[in-house]
Scaffold this active site. Structure first.
Site, PDB file in Angstrom:
ATOM      1  CG  HIS A 101      65.454  20.447  26.849  1.00  0.00           C
ATOM      2  ND1 HIS A 101      66.196  19.691  27.716  1.00  0.00           N
ATOM      3  CD2 HIS A 101      64.567  21.132  27.603  1.00  0.00           C
ATOM      4  CE1 HIS A 101      65.773  19.904  28.939  1.00  0.00           C
ATOM      5  NE2 HIS A 101      64.787  20.791  28.915  1.00  0.00           N
ATOM      6  CG  ASP A 103      62.618  24.387  29.751  1.00  0.00           C
ATOM      7  OD1 ASP A 103      62.991  23.204  29.641  1.00  0.00           O
ATOM      8  OD2 ASP A 103      62.818  25.081  30.778  1.00  0.00           O
ATOM      9  CG  HIS A 258      68.007  23.317  30.433  1.00  0.00           C
ATOM     10  ND1 HIS A 258      67.299  24.200  29.659  1.00  0.00           N
ATOM     11  CD2 HIS A 258      67.075  22.532  31.030  1.00  0.00           C
ATOM     12  CE1 HIS A 258      66.010  23.973  29.773  1.00  0.00           C
ATOM     13  NE2 HIS A 258      65.834  22.953  30.601  1.00  0.00           N
ATOM     14  NE  ARG A 273      60.348  24.259  34.246  1.00  0.00           N
ATOM     15  CZ  ARG A 273      60.261  23.843  33.008  1.00  0.00           C
ATOM     16  NH1 ARG A 273      61.072  22.923  32.569  1.00  0.00           N
ATOM     17  NH2 ARG A 273      59.344  24.342  32.211  1.00  0.00           N
TER      18      ARG A 273
HETATM   19 FE   LIG Z   1      64.049  21.761  30.667  1.00  0.00          FE
END
Ligand SMILES: [Fe+2]
Length: 284
Positions: A101, A103, A258, A273
């Site tokens: 995907h 993000d 990723h 993150r």
């Molecule tokens: Fe991701």
């Protein structure tokens, strides 16, 4: 002049950056060199950074304004940071990002890039893989290139909405909001996007959020998307990172896909993150 050493990790994507201590204030020339490296290599790996939350946010801001994401629960005391965590006791659970995907591509303004700072990682397993979508676009077979050139694709927040959300109670490595009808709203993005900094074209479809190509029914679109996804994730466009505690990884969300590899049941893993936007940067 910056003191950075840039070491590409494969022929198509990813570079290890040496000579930067991002826990300290970053010189503008170093920041510029990091941005240039990111636009060139799409994913940057920096070992031994051990950033705290404040430092991680400062580094993120070198690339663009921090972006708050919907549908995921941030840290209790910081809405701009997500804890990506799987505990040793979490067995047979899905992991956040466990399919290819980009993000949050279903947002009207998808994130420009993301950073992961590793706090605790398994001794073995839990790697992350990225794939270069500029290389994927440039090597598309002619018929697929014709299928996507000038065409838009429809993105839907499938894991978070009502229509497509997995049934039953889901446990994941982060807390996600599910069943939000707003996430079923269709968003339209070009299937091929020009990078705002470099102008280079990248394929911008992914199997998690892209539901169909614009102007086609899902059944008509599906075989084309399947071929696109297969091509977009070929091993020669990819690089794989074996995490160590203290690692910082930065990626361009506009030109990569990723995948979080979930092969570490029985081990604790915690990464922080952040996400940055390109909305306030001038577009080419
Ligand atoms: Fe991701």
């Amino acid at each position: 002049m910056s003191q950075l050493t840039i070491k590409p990790v494969t022929g198509n994507i990813g570079a290890e950056i040496e000579g930067a201590d991002l826990s300290m204030p970053v010189d503008p020339s170093v920041a510029e060199a990091l941005r240039d490296a990111l636009w060139s290599y799409q994913v940057l790996f920096l070992r031994d950074q051990h950033l705290d939350i404040a430092q991680l946010k400062q580094v993120t801001a070198l690339f663009g304004p921090l972006q708050r994401l919907p549908y995921v629960e941030p840290l209790p005391d910081d809405p701009l940071v997500i804890g990506v965590q799987k505990k040793a006791s979490d067995k047979n659970v899905g992991v956040f990002g466990g399919n290819w995907h980009s993000d949050f591509s279903f947002l009207e303004h998808p994130p420009a890039g993301s950073l992961l700072s590793a706090v605790q990682v398994p001794e073995i397993g839990g790697d992350t893989v990225w794939s270069n979508q500029i290389a994927a676009y440039e090597t598309l077979p002619d018929d697929l290139k014709r299928a996507v050139e000038g065409r838009a694709a429809i993105h839907v927040g499938k894991p978070h909405g009502v229509k497509f959300a997995p049934k039953g109670k889901q446990r994941s490595t982060i807390k996600m909001v599910r069943g939000d009808p707003e996430a079923d709203r269709e968003t339209v993005h070009p299937a091929v996007r020009a990078h705002p900094e470099t102008g280079r074209k990248a394929l911008f479809v992914n199997p998690v959020y892209t539901s169909r190509l614009d102007g086609m029914m899902e059944a008509e679109s599906e075989p084309i998307l399947d071929r696109l996804f297969w091509h977009a994730t070929r091993p020669e466009f990819s690089c794989r990172h074996r995490w160590r505690a203290g690692d910082l990884v930065i990626w361009d969300n506009r030109t990569t896909l990723h995948f979080a590899v979930n092969d570490y049941d029985g081990s604790d893993r915690l990464l922080y993150r952040t996400t940055f936007s390109d909305e306030q940067r001038p577009h080419a």
